[in-house]
Design a protein around this motif. Structure first.
Motif, PDB file in Angstrom:
ATOM      1  N   ARG A  97       1.234  -0.901   0.298  1.00 26.95           N
ATOM      2  CA  ARG A  97      -0.145   0.105  -0.155  1.00 26.95           C
ATOM      3  C   ARG A  97       1.354   1.002  -0.269  1.00 26.95           C
ATOM      4  O   ARG A  97       0.862   2.319   0.696  1.00 26.95           O
ATOM      5  CB  ARG A  97      -1.263  -0.604   1.437  1.00 26.95           C
ATOM      6  CG  ARG A  97      -1.996  -1.391   1.077  1.00 26.95           C
ATOM      7  CD  ARG A  97      -2.939  -1.328   1.827  1.00 26.95           C
ATOM      8  NE  ARG A  97      -2.814  -0.384   3.280  1.00 26.95           N
ATOM      9  CZ  ARG A  97      -3.470  -1.466   4.551  1.00 26.95           C
ATOM     10  NH1 ARG A  97      -3.397  -2.386   4.077  1.00 26.95           N
ATOM     11  NH2 ARG A  97      -3.823  -0.857   5.004  1.00 26.95           N
ATOM     12  N   TYR A 110      -6.215   7.739   8.954  1.00 28.93           N
ATOM     13  CA  TYR A 110      -6.149   6.462   8.791  1.00 28.93           C
ATOM     14  C   TYR A 110      -7.268   5.880   8.494  1.00 28.93           C
ATOM     15  O   TYR A 110      -8.422   5.012   7.840  1.00 28.93           O
ATOM     16  CB  TYR A 110      -5.506   5.580  10.049  1.00 28.93           C
ATOM     17  CG  TYR A 110      -5.471   4.569  10.052  1.00 28.93           C
ATOM     18  CD1 TYR A 110      -4.434   3.662   9.419  1.00 28.93           C
ATOM     19  CD2 TYR A 110      -6.730   3.234  10.792  1.00 28.93           C
ATOM     20  CE1 TYR A 110      -4.348   2.005   9.361  1.00 28.93           C
ATOM     21  CE2 TYR A 110      -6.321   1.838  11.169  1.00 28.93           C
ATOM     22  CZ  TYR A 110      -5.198   0.973  10.518  1.00 28.93           C
ATOM     23  OH  TYR A 110      -5.541  -0.146  10.156  1.00 28.93           O
ATOM     24  N   TYR A 160      -6.206  -9.955   7.178  1.00 25.69           N
ATOM     25  CA  TYR A 160      -6.747 -10.129   5.726  1.00 25.69           C
ATOM     26  C   TYR A 160      -7.141 -11.091   5.412  1.00 25.69           C
ATOM     27  O   TYR A 160      -7.499 -11.064   4.047  1.00 25.69           O
ATOM     28  CB  TYR A 160      -5.239  -9.676   5.120  1.00 25.69           C
ATOM     29  CG  TYR A 160      -4.276  -8.387   6.095  1.00 25.69           C
ATOM     30  CD1 TYR A 160      -4.723  -7.546   5.948  1.00 25.69           C
ATOM     31  CD2 TYR A 160      -3.452  -8.667   6.664  1.00 25.69           C
ATOM     32  CE1 TYR A 160      -4.430  -6.411   6.710  1.00 25.69           C
ATOM     33  CE2 TYR A 160      -2.761  -7.631   6.376  1.00 25.69           C
ATOM     34  CZ  TYR A 160      -3.249  -6.487   6.599  1.00 25.69           C
ATOM     35  OH  TYR A 160      -2.126  -5.346   7.387  1.00 25.69           O
ATOM     36  N   HIS A 193     -10.646  -7.696  13.276  1.00 28.19           N
ATOM     37  CA  HIS A 193      -9.505  -6.838  12.774  1.00 28.19           C
ATOM     38  C   HIS A 193     -10.851  -5.516  11.697  1.00 28.19           C
ATOM     39  O   HIS A 193     -10.368  -4.705  11.766  1.00 28.19           O
ATOM     40  CB  HIS A 193      -9.464  -7.700  11.209  1.00 28.19           C
ATOM     41  CG  HIS A 193      -7.367  -6.574  10.982  1.00 28.19           C
ATOM     42  ND1 HIS A 193      -6.444  -7.413  10.142  1.00 28.19           N
ATOM     43  CD2 HIS A 193      -7.067  -5.694  11.532  1.00 28.19           C
ATOM     44  CE1 HIS A 193      -5.895  -6.613  10.775  1.00 28.19           C
ATOM     45  NE2 HIS A 193      -5.706  -5.005  11.305  1.00 28.19           N
ATOM     46  N   HIS A 258      -5.336  -5.469  20.108  1.00 29.66           N
ATOM     47  CA  HIS A 258      -4.758  -4.091  19.123  1.00 29.66           C
ATOM     48  C   HIS A 258      -5.357  -3.350  20.270  1.00 29.66           C
ATOM     49  O   HIS A 258      -6.875  -2.693  20.053  1.00 29.66           O
ATOM     50  CB  HIS A 258      -5.260  -4.179  17.978  1.00 29.66           C
ATOM     51  CG  HIS A 258      -3.814  -5.178  16.922  1.00 29.66           C
ATOM     52  ND1 HIS A 258      -4.369  -6.149  17.166  1.00 29.66           N
ATOM     53  CD2 HIS A 258      -2.811  -4.610  16.303  1.00 29.66           C
ATOM     54  CE1 HIS A 258      -3.572  -6.851  15.813  1.00 29.66           C
ATOM     55  NE2 HIS A 258      -2.205  -5.596  15.292  1.00 29.66           N
ATOM     56  N   GLN A 261      -4.610   2.916  19.741  1.00 36.65           N
ATOM     57  CA  GLN A 261      -4.171   2.512  18.771  1.00 36.65           C
ATOM     58  C   GLN A 261      -4.476   4.314  17.675  1.00 36.65           C
ATOM     59  O   GLN A 261      -3.949   5.118  17.986  1.00 36.65           O
ATOM     60  CB  GLN A 261      -3.983   2.075  17.406  1.00 36.65           C
ATOM     61  CG  GLN A 261      -3.320   1.881  16.373  1.00 36.65           C
ATOM     62  CD  GLN A 261      -3.451   1.327  15.299  1.00 36.65           C
ATOM     63  OE1 GLN A 261      -4.474   0.847  14.624  1.00 36.65           O
ATOM     64  NE2 GLN A 261      -2.402   1.686  13.933  1.00 36.65           N
ATOM     65  N   HIS A 281       0.169  -1.831  20.711  1.00 37.13           N
ATOM     66  CA  HIS A 281      -0.102  -0.161  19.790  1.00 37.13           C
ATOM     67  C   HIS A 281      -0.175   0.972  21.300  1.00 37.13           C
ATOM     68  O   HIS A 281       0.662   0.985  21.498  1.00 37.13           O
ATOM     69  CB  HIS A 281      -1.878  -0.335  19.334  1.00 37.13           C
ATOM     70  CG  HIS A 281      -1.454  -0.474  18.026  1.00 37.13           C
ATOM     71  ND1 HIS A 281      -0.584   0.068  16.939  1.00 37.13           N
ATOM     72  CD2 HIS A 281      -1.759  -1.515  16.974  1.00 37.13           C
ATOM     73  CE1 HIS A 281      -0.429  -0.392  16.138  1.00 37.13           C
ATOM     74  NE2 HIS A 281      -1.346  -1.609  15.907  1.00 37.13           N
ATOM     75  N   ASP A 332       5.210  -4.911  13.766  1.00 38.67           N
ATOM     76  CA  ASP A 332       3.647  -5.428  13.324  1.00 38.67           C
ATOM     77  C   ASP A 332       4.207  -4.896  11.619  1.00 38.67           C
ATOM     78  O   ASP A 332       3.236  -4.158  11.751  1.00 38.67           O
ATOM     79  CB  ASP A 332       3.419  -3.537  14.058  1.00 38.67           C
ATOM     80  CG  ASP A 332       1.478  -3.532  13.557  1.00 38.67           C
ATOM     81  OD1 ASP A 332       0.901  -4.421  13.549  1.00 38.67           O
ATOM     82  OD2 ASP A 332       1.215  -2.535  13.455  1.00 38.67           O
ATOM     83  N   THR A 337       0.506   0.201   7.784  1.00 34.25           N
ATOM     84  CA  THR A 337       0.990   1.117   8.448  1.00 34.25           C
ATOM     85  C   THR A 337       2.189   0.256   9.395  1.00 34.25           C
ATOM     86  O   THR A 337       3.005   1.672  10.051  1.00 34.25           O
ATOM     87  CB  THR A 337      -0.065   0.944  10.547  1.00 34.25           C
ATOM     88  OG1 THR A 337       0.020  -0.913  10.916  1.00 34.25           O
ATOM     89  CG2 THR A 337      -0.681   1.230  10.310  1.00 34.25           C
TER      90      THR A 337
HETATM   91  O1  NIG Z   1      -1.533  -3.592  13.641  1.00 36.00           O
HETATM   92  N1  NIG Z   1      -4.234  -1.397  13.159  1.00 36.00           N
HETATM   93  C1  NIG Z   1      -4.954  -2.621  13.153  1.00 36.00           C
HETATM   94  N2  NIG Z   1      -3.862  -3.703  12.039  1.00 36.00           N
HETATM   95  C2  NIG Z   1      -2.402  -2.987  11.773  1.00 36.00           C
HETATM   96  C3  NIG Z   1      -2.967  -2.408   9.986  1.00 36.00           C
HETATM   97  C4  NIG Z   1      -3.330  -3.740   9.013  1.00 36.00           C
HETATM   98  C5  NIG Z   1      -3.687  -2.174   8.064  1.00 36.00           C
HETATM   99  O2  NIG Z   1      -3.529  -1.775   8.098  1.00 36.00           O
HETATM  100  O3  NIG Z   1      -3.354  -2.682   7.217  1.00 36.00           O
HETATM  101  C6  NIG Z   1      -1.143  -2.055  12.801  1.00 36.00           C
HETATM  102  O4  NIG Z   1      -1.535  -1.392  12.605  1.00 36.00           O
END
Ligand code: NIG
Ligand code: FE
Length: 431
Positions: A97, A110, A160, A193, A258, A261, A281, A332, A337
């Motif tokens: 990405r 985000y 994912y 997620h 998580h 954050q 986080h 991570d 991110t």
């Molecule tokens: O740890 N915060 C959620 N999950 C991931 C990011 C996942 C993504 O953006 O693809 C994290 O930052």
């Protein structure tokens, strides 16, 4: 009487020699103590590995006296630490990405990116589009890269897939990748997620399916050793997470979150209340959260690469220290991110951004990280009985590890007391 001539080392049985060795002529051996409270330093120390485990660690002269039959291996004056533990990665994904990163730098949040169908959901699409075999090999290559960077234990999250069928697929591919490589892989099912597109207007139904169907399937098939959720305004609420995590605990899964954050939403206090292994986080956490984690024995996992990418602040080491909470640091690694591939590099960043000492940083990427996985009896230190997973670094002093950027490279990585060949890390690992 032994059949083998006592003074001719070359005539000893090969199996005995390979499984019993003494690593000596180090600059120093450093390891957390067995309780993970302090770092023990053995200047010019040695380690004895036998049958894959650490048999003894300490001053070289003592160890040579105790183990005259062990095969000597010269560390050439280098620093030796336990193998590192990366306790938080999302390294099973397709695509990248990088364009989205440019949008972030131009000011998009985000949450804005996620609301436009970018973010996690875009990686869900690109992961679904990659063939099983390629995805499995890409994960195996990444695990090898982590090993070359000094990690001997790596946690990998699903997440994912989002829907039950796709999450199960990812957990299956993880086992396929894990048997291709020597690294120890801990599989975590990240079951909340993001809301899958298929459930766009059926949020409650999705959470119920995860709780009542997906968790049971993962449990029945022994597909994960922990369950994780994303508790955040852009993820799931405290109450949604609570329902899923309590069910996971009923099934016997250790849990992780998580949390805190993109905003402080209450996940850290939930983690402490439920006795989670870790909460990860914490960019928006406050002192009250850290105090609760300390009391619960829940590890707080900092993810400096994610904080940097989202241009957030990390907590101050002195403030955390005052609460007595345990801190781990992880990459991570994920395409949104944290495209960060070196755990030691992340530790070097946390040292600078938070003010951790070299001893604290070593604990954060060894014993404390192992604790976040429930593996601290086996890995994350070099006390007798632990697995013989160790790194001989291209430097002499512990203080050099968080100092050099890019990070110091491992010279040799031991797994189960064996100095396995390392892959070339310069190779592109993306499919
Ligand atoms: O740890 N915060 C959620 N999950 C991931 C990011 C996942 C993504 O953006 O693809 C994290 O930052
Ligand atoms: Fe993460």
């Amino acid at each position: 009487m032994s059949y083998w001539p006592a003074h001719d080392p070359s005539s000893k049985p090969v199996a005995g020699r390979t499984a019993y060795l003494i690593l000596h002529n180090t600059s120093e051996v450093v390891t957390p103590d067995a309780e993970g409270r302090e770092i023990l330093r053995f200047p010019k120390g040695a380690i004895v590995f036998r049958e894959g485990r650490v048999l003894e660690v300490g001053p070289a002269a003592d160890l040579f006296r105790h183990h005259p039959d062990a095969r000597p291996l010269n560390a050439n004056g280098k620093l030796v630490t336990p193998g590192l533990v990366d306790c938080h990665t999302h390294m099973l994904f397709g695509g990248h990405r990088a364009q989205e990163f440019q949008l972030k730098l131009a000011g998009a949040s985000y949450a804005e990116i996620a609301a436009k169908g970018g973010g996690i959901r875009s990686t869900v699409r690109s992961t679904a589009a990659v063939k099983d075999e390629l995805l499995e090999k890409s994960l195996a290559n990444r695990l090898e890269r982590w090993r070359a960077n000094g990690c001997t234990t790596v946690e990998v999250k699903s997440g994912y897939g989002l829907t039950s069928a796709r999450e199960v697929r990812l957990l299956e591919l993880m086992s396929g990748a894990a048997i291709r490589v020597p690294v120890r892989v801990h599989r975590t099912a990240l079951v909340l997620h993001a809301l899958p597109e298929e459930f766009a207007d059926r949020r409650a139904e999705f959470v119920t399916e995860v709780r009542d169907v997906l968790l049971g399937e993962i449990h029945r098939r022994g597909m994960a050793s922990a369950v994780d959720v994303f508790c955040d305004p852009v993820g799931f609420t405290v109450e949604e997470c609570r329902g899923v995590l309590e069910r996971a605990q009923e099934l016997g899964f250790p849990i992780k979150l998580h949390a805190e954050q993109t905003a402080r939403a209450g996940g850290a206090l939930l983690a402490a209340e439920l006795g989670a292994r870790s909460v990860d986080h914490l960019e928006c956490a406050i002192d009250e959260d850290w105090v609760a984690l300390a009391a619960a024995g829940t590890v707080g996992v900092l993810l400096p690469a994610a904080a940097l990418t989202l241009r957030q602040r990390l907590p101050d080491a002195a403030a955390i220290r005052a609460t007595g909470a345990r801190v781990a640091i992880a990459t991570d690694f994920n395409p949104g991110t944290a495209p960060a591939q070196s755990l030691m590099e992340c530790a070097a960043l946390a040292g600078r951004l938070c003010g951790f000492t070299a001893n604290e940083l070593l604990l954060a990427v060894t014993w404390n990280a192992a604790r976040a996985l429930g593996a601290e009896h086996e890995v994350g230190h070099l006390n007798p009985g632990a697995w013989g997973d160790a790194v001989q670094w291209e430097c002499e002093a512990l203080e050099e590890l968080p100092y050099w950027m890019p990070a110091v490279r491992p010279d040799t990585v031991f797994m189960r007391g064996a100095d396995l060949a390392l892959p070339a890390v310069e190779r592109r690992v993306w499919p």
